[in-house]
Design an enzyme around this catalytic site. Structure first.
Site, PDB file in Angstrom:
ATOM      1  N   ASP A   1       8.920  -6.096   0.466  1.00 23.22           N
ATOM      2  CA  ASP A   1       9.813  -5.307  -0.386  1.00 23.22           C
ATOM      3  C   ASP A   1      10.112  -5.972  -1.729  1.00 23.22           C
ATOM      4  O   ASP A   1      11.198  -5.841  -2.285  1.00 23.22           O
ATOM      5  CB  ASP A   1      11.128  -4.996   0.359  1.00 23.22           C
ATOM      6  CG  ASP A   1      10.867  -4.317   1.697  1.00 23.22           C
ATOM      7  OD1 ASP A   1       9.949  -3.484   1.747  1.00 23.22           O
ATOM      8  OD2 ASP A   1      11.563  -4.629   2.681  1.00 23.22           O
TER       9      ASP A   1
ATOM     10  N   GLY B   1       6.635   0.366   3.027  1.00 21.76           N
ATOM     11  CA  GLY B   1       7.336   1.398   2.268  1.00 21.76           C
ATOM     12  C   GLY B   1       7.350   0.939   0.822  1.00 21.76           C
ATOM     13  O   GLY B   1       8.017  -0.033   0.493  1.00 21.76           O
ATOM     14  N   HIS B   2       6.543   1.582  -0.012  1.00 18.49           N
ATOM     15  CA  HIS B   2       6.408   1.159  -1.411  1.00 18.49           C
ATOM     16  C   HIS B   2       7.011   2.225  -2.312  1.00 18.49           C
ATOM     17  O   HIS B   2       6.579   3.385  -2.296  1.00 18.49           O
ATOM     18  CB  HIS B   2       4.937   0.932  -1.759  1.00 18.49           C
ATOM     19  CG  HIS B   2       4.323  -0.218  -1.003  1.00 18.49           C
ATOM     20  ND1 HIS B   2       3.047  -0.672  -1.219  1.00 18.49           N
ATOM     21  CD2 HIS B   2       4.846  -1.027  -0.049  1.00 18.49           C
ATOM     22  CE1 HIS B   2       2.807  -1.695  -0.414  1.00 18.49           C
ATOM     23  NE2 HIS B   2       3.875  -1.927   0.314  1.00 18.49           N
TER      24      HIS B   2
ATOM     25  N   LYS C   1       6.095  -4.397  -4.816  1.00 15.22           N
ATOM     26  CA  LYS C   1       4.626  -4.311  -4.986  1.00 15.22           C
ATOM     27  C   LYS C   1       4.218  -2.916  -5.453  1.00 15.22           C
ATOM     28  O   LYS C   1       3.309  -2.770  -6.258  1.00 15.22           O
ATOM     29  CB  LYS C   1       3.930  -4.614  -3.641  1.00 15.22           C
ATOM     30  CG  LYS C   1       4.231  -6.017  -3.125  1.00 15.22           C
ATOM     31  CD  LYS C   1       3.635  -6.243  -1.753  1.00 15.22           C
ATOM     32  CE  LYS C   1       4.308  -5.455  -0.636  1.00 15.22           C
ATOM     33  NZ  LYS C   1       5.700  -5.849  -0.337  1.00 15.22           N
TER      34      LYS C   1
HETATM   35  P1  GDP Z   1       7.497  -2.965  -1.930  1.00 17.04           P
HETATM   36  O1  GDP Z   1       7.477  -2.708  -0.467  1.00 17.04           O
HETATM   37  O2  GDP Z   1       7.119  -4.367  -2.276  1.00 17.04           O
HETATM   38  O3  GDP Z   1       6.697  -1.963  -2.718  1.00 17.04           O
HETATM   39  O4  GDP Z   1       9.012  -2.789  -2.377  1.00 17.04           O
HETATM   40  P2  GDP Z   1      10.037  -1.606  -1.930  1.00 17.04           P
HETATM   41  O5  GDP Z   1       9.679  -0.369  -2.660  1.00 17.04           O
HETATM   42  O6  GDP Z   1      10.151  -1.534  -0.453  1.00 17.04           O
HETATM   43  O7  GDP Z   1      11.415  -2.231  -2.405  1.00 17.04           O
HETATM   44  C1  GDP Z   1      11.630  -2.556  -3.721  1.00 17.04           C
HETATM   45  C2  GDP Z   1      12.826  -1.724  -4.244  1.00 17.04           C
HETATM   46  O8  GDP Z   1      13.267  -2.267  -5.455  1.00 17.04           O
HETATM   47  C3  GDP Z   1      12.491  -0.286  -4.530  1.00 17.04           C
HETATM   48  O9  GDP Z   1      13.600   0.508  -4.270  1.00 17.04           O
HETATM   49  C4  GDP Z   1      12.169  -0.291  -6.025  1.00 17.04           C
HETATM   50  O10 GDP Z   1      12.399   0.958  -6.649  1.00 17.04           O
HETATM   51  C5  GDP Z   1      13.144  -1.314  -6.506  1.00 17.04           C
HETATM   52  N1  GDP Z   1      12.717  -2.095  -7.683  1.00 17.04           N
HETATM   53  C6  GDP Z   1      11.492  -2.548  -8.010  1.00 17.04           C
HETATM   54  N2  GDP Z   1      11.559  -3.333  -9.099  1.00 17.04           N
HETATM   55  C7  GDP Z   1      12.858  -3.369  -9.473  1.00 17.04           C
HETATM   56  C8  GDP Z   1      13.580  -4.038 -10.520  1.00 17.04           C
HETATM   57  O11 GDP Z   1      13.021  -4.778 -11.327  1.00 17.04           O
HETATM   58  N3  GDP Z   1      14.933  -3.854 -10.527  1.00 17.04           N
HETATM   59  C9  GDP Z   1      15.592  -3.063  -9.632  1.00 17.04           C
HETATM   60  N4  GDP Z   1      16.923  -2.955  -9.717  1.00 17.04           N
HETATM   61  N5  GDP Z   1      14.945  -2.431  -8.644  1.00 17.04           N
HETATM   62  C10 GDP Z   1      13.603  -2.585  -8.563  1.00 17.04           C
HETATM   63  P1  IMO Z   2       6.357  -3.640   2.604  1.00 19.13           P
HETATM   64  O1  IMO Z   2       4.889  -3.380   2.390  1.00 19.13           O
HETATM   65  C1  IMO Z   2       9.443  -5.743   4.853  1.00 19.13           C
HETATM   66  C2  IMO Z   2       8.544  -6.652   9.050  1.00 19.13           C
HETATM   67  C3  IMO Z   2       9.356  -5.962  10.125  1.00 19.13           C
HETATM   68  C4  IMO Z   2       9.343  -7.035  11.196  1.00 19.13           C
HETATM   69  C5  IMO Z   2       7.948  -7.623  11.072  1.00 19.13           C
HETATM   70  C6  IMO Z   2       6.951  -7.059  12.076  1.00 19.13           C
HETATM   71  O2  IMO Z   2       7.208  -2.459   2.311  1.00 19.13           O
HETATM   72  O3  IMO Z   2       6.789  -4.888   1.929  1.00 19.13           O
HETATM   73  P2  IMO Z   2       5.679  -4.726  12.249  1.00 19.13           P
HETATM   74  O4  IMO Z   2       6.205  -3.339  12.394  1.00 19.13           O
HETATM   75  O5  IMO Z   2       4.825  -4.948  11.057  1.00 19.13           O
HETATM   76  O6  IMO Z   2       5.000  -5.212  13.503  1.00 19.13           O
HETATM   77  O7  IMO Z   2       7.006  -5.654  12.086  1.00 19.13           O
HETATM   78  O8  IMO Z   2       7.518  -7.338   9.755  1.00 19.13           O
HETATM   79  N1  IMO Z   2       7.881  -5.753   8.080  1.00 19.13           N
HETATM   80  C7  IMO Z   2       8.273  -5.585   6.814  1.00 19.13           C
HETATM   81  N2  IMO Z   2       9.337  -6.094   6.151  1.00 19.13           N
HETATM   82  N3  IMO Z   2       8.546  -4.975   4.204  1.00 19.13           N
HETATM   83  C8  IMO Z   2       7.458  -4.474   4.835  1.00 19.13           C
HETATM   84  O9  IMO Z   2       6.481  -3.814   4.201  1.00 19.13           O
HETATM   85  C9  IMO Z   2       7.309  -4.741   6.222  1.00 19.13           C
HETATM   86  N4  IMO Z   2       6.402  -4.412   7.159  1.00 19.13           N
HETATM   87  C10 IMO Z   2       6.753  -5.042   8.281  1.00 19.13           C
HETATM   88  O10 IMO Z   2      10.650  -5.665   9.667  1.00 19.13           O
HETATM   89  O11 IMO Z   2      10.269  -8.048  10.874  1.00 19.13           O
HETATM   90 MG    MG Z   3       8.766  -1.990   1.081  1.00 19.39          MG
END
Ligand code: GDP
Ligand code: IMO
Ligand code: MG
Length: 424
Positions: free
Chosen positions: A13, A40-41, A16
């Site tokens: 999270d 979840g991106h 990416k």
């Molecule tokens: P990912 O899994 O690495 O793609 O990240 P996620 O989407 O799960 O979580 C990142 C969260 O931070 C999302 O809600 C993005 O919209 C938000 N986000 C990304 N970059 C920034 C930033 O520079 N500032 C803020 N405040 N939010 C950001």
């Molecule tokens: P993104 O791509 C954050 C964590 C789960 C758990 C562990 C194993 O959005 O960064 P799994 O279901 O993969 O067997 O769970 O990995 N986990 C993540 N944490 N971001 C993710 O994906 C994750 N995908 C799995 O919470 O601790």
């Molecule tokens: Mg994510």
């Protein structure tokens, strides 16, 4: 930049999706190389938010061919639902191609993921319960069903009959659960999913190699992150695939010498969802502030993320094992109101100091962070798009990260929006 990897350097999270989307404008193909719908991106474009699970984050550009590579595990029902959802919002998925070698998540994988977690009790991993671990386990045991099996009814049923016999015995005898019906799985997978997925199935390795030969720009989008990596993460509190740079090769079919840039994404602080060690974890009001300002709830499962200070020991490890060429620091704006910002520069345990990550998990679980404290900037950075407009204190934090990791920071995120980014 013919082939670039974007990956997480922490516990997921990091943003990416946002970085992939940003670079997507220059790309011809964007490839998911591992993981599944545990990811979840989030991408925010002109106030509209897209939370993608299986679809590559390049999907929003009609110039990009989105590719789901061989290293991904796919729940066909989730893929189809996601396609339908984005199509409804006006995003075309016409160009999407899916590797025939990607493994499928089957109904028994979901059931086994849930049951294993329940049986682990207080030692549970906190998985996303999406069947990810059991699907990769079957891949390694060589009893997995692959996307290409949807194209051959006889083979699909033959494989399923054998596997289901074993899985149903486990479900019934170990977990006291009802058996899964072969007819139901066949009807769903061959009857419902196969006709819709078949046209997307392709030789993605051949496609990517051809694209590379034609000098096309390819972006490999990691899911999860370095410390959730099955080999390099905080085992057993990891996922079941390899999000690290090596996984980008195995999961896509591009060779190591074809990758010429590896961009590591790091939040300006840390988060973790699920169980596992977290040396810089904050359980005080600063931790709550990071949750509130950063909206630190899972994109996918809605779980509250654990929060903590930035950790340079982890970043150093991530920089080396991924051979990072550049860093993107996201969510700098979340730190805006803080009077001071702490950064972990080493660990300590029983008088010993660790400048690098201790390999022994029992040690890693017990280490205490050694912090350097930097002054905060206490102003709004969310509208800043030029590096020299960033407050001096924020630039000092970036400089410390660069100096200690020996990796150039190329991007700094100042908000979730596509434009809220500073190129350094
Ligand atoms: P990912 O899994 O690495 O793609 O990240 P996620 O989407 O799960 O979580 C990142 C969260 O931070 C999302 O809600 C993005 O919209 C938000 N986000 C990304 N970059 C920034 C930033 O520079 N500032 C803020 N405040 N939010 C950001
Ligand atoms: P993104 O791509 C954050 C964590 C789960 C758990 C562990 C194993 O959005 O960064 P799994 O279901 O993969 O067997 O769970 O990995 N986990 C993540 N944490 N971001 C993710 O994906 C994750 N995908 C799995 O919470 O601790
Ligand atoms: Mg994510």
């Amino acid at each position: 930049m013919p082939a670039t990897v974007v990956l997480g350097t922490q516990w997921g999270d990091e943003g990416k999706g946002k970085v992939t989307d940003l670079l997507g404008a220059e790309m011809d193909a964007v490839v998911r190389y591992q993981g599944g719908h545990n990811a979840g991106h989030t991408i925010v474009v002109e106030g509209e938010s897209f939370a993608l699970q299986l679809l590559p984050s390049g999907i929003l550009y009609d110039t990009v061919t989105p590719v789901i590579g061989n290293g991904v595990v796919i729940d066909p029902s989730v893929l189809l639902a996601e396609i339908e959802a984005v199509e409804k919002r006006g995003v075309s998925t016409e160009k999407l191609i899916v590797s025939g070698s990607a493994h499928m998540i089957m109904p028994y994988h979901l059931e086994l993921d849930r049951m294993t977690e329940r049986f682990l009790g207080k030692n549970k991993l906190g998985t996303t319960k999406r069947g990810i671990g059991p699907a990769y386990a079957d891949k390694a045991s060589r009893i997995g069903l692959r996307i290409q099996d949807l194209l051959d009814e006889k083979i699909f049923i033959q494989k399923l009959e054998v596997v289901l016999k074993e899985k149903n015995a486990i479900l019934a005898k170990v977990y006291n659960r009802l058996p899964i019906s072969l007819d139901q799985v066949v009807s769903d997978y061959l009857g419902k999913y196969a006709p819709k997925i078949s046209p997307m199935i392709a030789d993605t390795v051949g496609f990517l190699q051809q694209s590379y030969a034609n000098n096309k720009n390819i972006l490999l989008e990691g899911a999860q992150a370095t410390f959730l990596d099955l080999d390099h993460g905080t085992y057993p509190f990891v996922t079941s695939s390899n999000p690290t740079a090596g996984g980008a090769c195995t999961g896509s079919g591009l060779g190591p010498r074809q990758i010429d840039a590896v961009i590591g994404v790091a939040k300006a602080y840390l988060t973790r969802v699920g169980s596992g060690p977290f040396p810089t974890e904050l359980t005080d009001e600063v931790g709550d502030l990071l949750v509130d300002r950063g909206h630190e709830y899972g994109t996918n499962t809605g779980r509250r993320r654990r929060t903590g200070w930035f950790d340079l020991v982890l970043l150093g490890q991530a920089a080396r094992i991924n051979s990072l060429s550049e860093l993107a620091i996201t969510k700098l704006d979340v730190l805006d109101p803080l009077e001071s910002v702490k950064v972990c520069v080493a660990y300590e345990l029983d008088g010993d100091r660790f400048d690098t990550m201790p390999y022994h998990q029992s040690t890693f679980h017990k280490v205490k962070p050694v912090y350097e404290e930097l002054p905060g900037w206490q102003c709004d950075t969310t509208h800043i798009t030029e590096s020299d407009k960033l407050p001096k204190e924020a630039r000092e934090l970036i400089a410390l990260i660069e100096e200690r990791s020996s990796v150039h920071v190329g991007y700094v995120g100042t908000g979730p929006g596509r434009d809220q980014l500073v190129r350094m």
